[in-house]
Design a protein around this motif. Structure first.
Motif, mmCIF file in Angstrom:
data_model
loop_
_atom_site.group_PDB
_atom_site.id
_atom_site.type_symbol
_atom_site.label_atom_id
_atom_site.label_comp_id
_atom_site.label_asym_id
_atom_site.label_seq_id
_atom_site.Cartn_x
_atom_site.Cartn_y
_atom_site.Cartn_z
ATOM 1 N N ASP A 6 68.549 81.084 33.072
ATOM 2 C CA ASP A 6 68.398 82.392 32.380
ATOM 3 C C ASP A 6 67.402 82.568 31.200
ATOM 4 O OD1 ASP A 6 70.212 83.086 34.097
ATOM 5 O OD2 ASP A 6 72.400 82.848 33.200
ATOM 6 N N SER A 7 67.022 81.550 30.372
ATOM 7 C CA SER A 7 65.700 81.896 28.978
ATOM 8 C C SER A 7 64.958 81.927 29.869
ATOM 9 C CB SER A 7 66.386 80.937 28.266
ATOM 10 O OG SER A 7 66.537 78.975 28.803
ATOM 11 N N ALA A 8 64.466 80.486 31.388
ATOM 12 C CA ALA A 8 63.132 81.070 31.387
ATOM 13 C C ALA A 8 61.956 82.787 31.893
ATOM 14 C CB ALA A 8 62.852 80.243 33.145
ATOM 15 N N THR A 9 60.978 82.381 31.567
ATOM 16 C CA THR A 9 60.637 83.608 31.233
ATOM 17 C C THR A 9 60.587 84.644 33.068
ATOM 18 O OG1 THR A 9 58.102 82.713 31.607
ATOM 19 C CG2 THR A 9 59.109 83.436 29.457
ATOM 20 N N PHE A 10 59.638 85.401 33.316
ATOM 21 C CA PHE A 10 59.260 85.966 34.653
ATOM 22 C C PHE A 10 58.663 85.311 35.372
ATOM 23 C CE2 PHE A 10 57.119 88.142 37.449
ATOM 24 C CZ PHE A 10 57.223 88.651 37.960
ATOM 25 N N GLU A 11 58.130 85.092 33.852
ATOM 26 C CA GLU A 11 56.384 84.511 34.493
ATOM 27 C C GLU A 11 56.208 83.266 35.359
ATOM 28 O OE1 GLU A 11 52.035 84.254 34.775
ATOM 29 O OE2 GLU A 11 52.890 85.733 34.316
ATOM 30 N N VAL A 12 57.246 82.302 34.383
ATOM 31 C CA VAL A 12 57.654 80.811 34.468
ATOM 32 C C VAL A 12 58.381 81.237 35.852
ATOM 33 C CG1 VAL A 12 58.853 78.974 34.228
ATOM 34 C CG2 VAL A 12 57.275 79.742 32.146
ATOM 35 N N LYS A 13 59.679 81.574 36.014
ATOM 36 C CA LYS A 13 60.642 82.121 37.576
ATOM 37 C C LYS A 13 59.060 81.894 38.337
ATOM 38 C CE LYS A 13 64.878 82.888 35.719
ATOM 39 N NZ LYS A 13 65.274 81.445 35.912
ATOM 40 N N SER A 14 58.079 83.398 38.498
ATOM 41 C CA SER A 14 57.927 83.227 39.838
ATOM 42 C C SER A 14 56.635 82.238 40.063
ATOM 43 C CB SER A 14 57.341 84.503 39.155
ATOM 44 O OG SER A 14 55.888 84.939 38.135
ATOM 45 N N ASN A 15 55.986 81.470 39.221
ATOM 46 C CA ASN A 15 55.081 80.714 39.649
ATOM 47 C C ASN A 15 55.783 79.594 40.555
ATOM 48 O OD1 ASN A 15 53.723 78.527 39.256
ATOM 49 N ND2 ASN A 15 52.384 79.015 37.248
ATOM 50 N N TYR A 16 56.806 79.230 40.165
ATOM 51 C CA TYR A 16 57.861 77.827 40.740
ATOM 52 C C TYR A 16 58.436 78.728 42.024
ATOM 53 C CZ TYR A 16 57.202 74.227 36.880
ATOM 54 O OH TYR A 16 56.389 73.161 36.335
ATOM 55 N N ALA A 17 58.023 79.445 42.260
ATOM 56 C CA ALA A 17 58.874 80.380 43.163
ATOM 57 C C ALA A 17 58.118 80.787 44.091
ATOM 58 C CB ALA A 17 59.436 81.629 43.249
ATOM 59 N N PHE A 18 56.808 80.543 43.905
ATOM 60 C CA PHE A 18 55.058 81.048 44.486
ATOM 61 C C PHE A 18 55.391 79.561 44.702
ATOM 62 C CE2 PHE A 18 50.585 80.729 45.533
ATOM 63 C CZ PHE A 18 50.842 81.606 46.356
ATOM 64 N N ARG A 19 54.938 78.248 44.188
ATOM 65 C CA ARG A 19 54.557 77.037 44.629
ATOM 66 C C ARG A 19 55.085 76.452 45.349
ATOM 67 N NH1 ARG A 19 54.768 73.659 39.903
ATOM 68 N NH2 ARG A 19 54.329 72.010 41.411
ATOM 69 N N ILE A 20 57.044 76.861 45.267
ATOM 70 C CA ILE A 20 57.871 76.885 46.339
ATOM 71 C C ILE A 20 58.234 77.269 47.774
ATOM 72 C CG2 ILE A 20 60.641 76.443 46.716
ATOM 73 C CD1 ILE A 20 61.156 76.521 43.807
ATOM 74 N N PHE A 21 57.771 78.083 47.586
ATOM 75 C CA PHE A 21 57.355 78.992 48.621
ATOM 76 C C PHE A 21 56.112 78.674 49.614
ATOM 77 C CE2 PHE A 21 59.677 82.364 47.387
ATOM 78 C CZ PHE A 21 60.692 81.709 47.145
ATOM 79 N N ASP A 22 55.166 78.041 49.066
ATOM 80 C CA ASP A 22 53.560 77.651 49.154
ATOM 81 C C ASP A 22 54.148 76.239 49.923
ATOM 82 O OD1 ASP A 22 50.609 76.983 49.957
ATOM 83 O OD2 ASP A 22 50.122 76.835 48.035
ATOM 84 N N PHE A 23 54.984 76.345 51.489
ATOM 85 C CA PHE A 23 55.071 75.209 52.092
ATOM 86 C C PHE A 23 53.212 73.963 52.333
ATOM 87 C CE2 PHE A 23 58.214 77.920 53.090
ATOM 88 C CZ PHE A 23 59.704 76.791 53.170
ATOM 89 N N ASP A 24 52.812 74.451 52.367
ATOM 90 C CA ASP A 24 51.414 73.287 52.593
ATOM 91 C C ASP A 24 50.407 73.395 51.439
ATOM 92 O OD1 ASP A 24 50.395 75.890 52.511
ATOM 93 O OD2 ASP A 24 49.336 75.858 54.222
ATOM 94 N N ASP A 25 51.343 73.865 49.981
ATOM 95 C CA ASP A 25 50.413 73.345 48.785
ATOM 96 C C ASP A 25 49.280 73.740 48.818
ATOM 97 O OD1 ASP A 25 52.764 72.472 47.347
ATOM 98 O OD2 ASP A 25 52.018 70.458 49.058
ATOM 99 N N ASP A 26 48.567 75.134 49.045
ATOM 100 C CA ASP A 26 47.401 75.388 49.091
ATOM 101 C C ASP A 26 47.245 76.200 48.385
ATOM 102 O OD1 ASP A 26 48.067 77.396 50.591
ATOM 103 O OD2 ASP A 26 46.334 77.254 52.456
ATOM 104 N N GLY A 27 47.852 77.062 47.546
ATOM 105 C CA GLY A 27 48.003 77.772 46.429
ATOM 106 C C GLY A 27 48.011 79.391 47.232
#
Length: 161
Positions: free
Chosen positions: A70-91
């Motif tokens: 719960d204490s993670a910031t929006f910036e951190v959570k959204s960055n990792y969510a993006f990486r999780i959804f980026d299946f081919d790891d191309d950014g």
């Protein structure tokens, strides 16, 4: 967190908890991940294993718990969510990434799978809403812009042990 981590280790490795690595197969036994449609991507994104086996060290495990707390910031959570959804790891989130994302959310069964037409329409709608620079992909800042309008994103992007 350390107690939970060592419980996942084989008995003979429990005395070496800080230097041991948990195999991906053990991480996936966590009830908090077992039903998550992105379980394999979560392991991949948080693992620092140079072997590509998605095993986790205690530090990897802590990083995962921190991001999903719960204490993670929006910036951190959204960055990792993006990486999780980026299946081919191309950014970027391409059409292929979006299709895999939708399939994870709707399930792989024939009865829940979208038709090709429905999938194409959904991806078009997602890109229309999210792709600000109209390059056919969603970059991190575009992704963060879209999910910043979702009030339940931060509360739903969590794991509680």
């Amino acid at each position: 967190a350390y107690k939970r981590f060592t419980e996942l280790l084989p008995r003979q490795e429990r005395d070496h908890g800080f230097s041991a690595r948990i195999p991906k197969s053990q991480i996936l036994t966590l009830p908090e991940l077992r039903a998550n449609p992105f379980q394999h991507r979560i392991c991949h994104v948080f693992s620092t294993s140079g072997l590509g086996d998605d095993s986790m060290s205690f530090e990897d495990f802590l990083d995962m718990l921190s991001v999903f707390s719960d204490s993670a910031t929006f910036e951190v959570k959204s960055n990792y969510a993006f990486r999780i959804f980026d299946f081919d790891d191309d950014g970027t989130l391409s059409r292929q990434d979006l299709e895999k994302l939708v399939n994870c959310l709707t399930g792989q069964g024939e009865e829940s799978r979208l038709s090709d037409t429905e999938m194409e329409q959904l991806i078009e709608n997602i890109l229309e809403e999210s792709d600000i620079d109209k390059d056919g992909t969603i970059n991190l800042s575009e992704f963060q812009h879209v999910i910043s309008r979702s009030p339940d994103f931060a509360s739903s992007f969590k794991i509680v042990l």
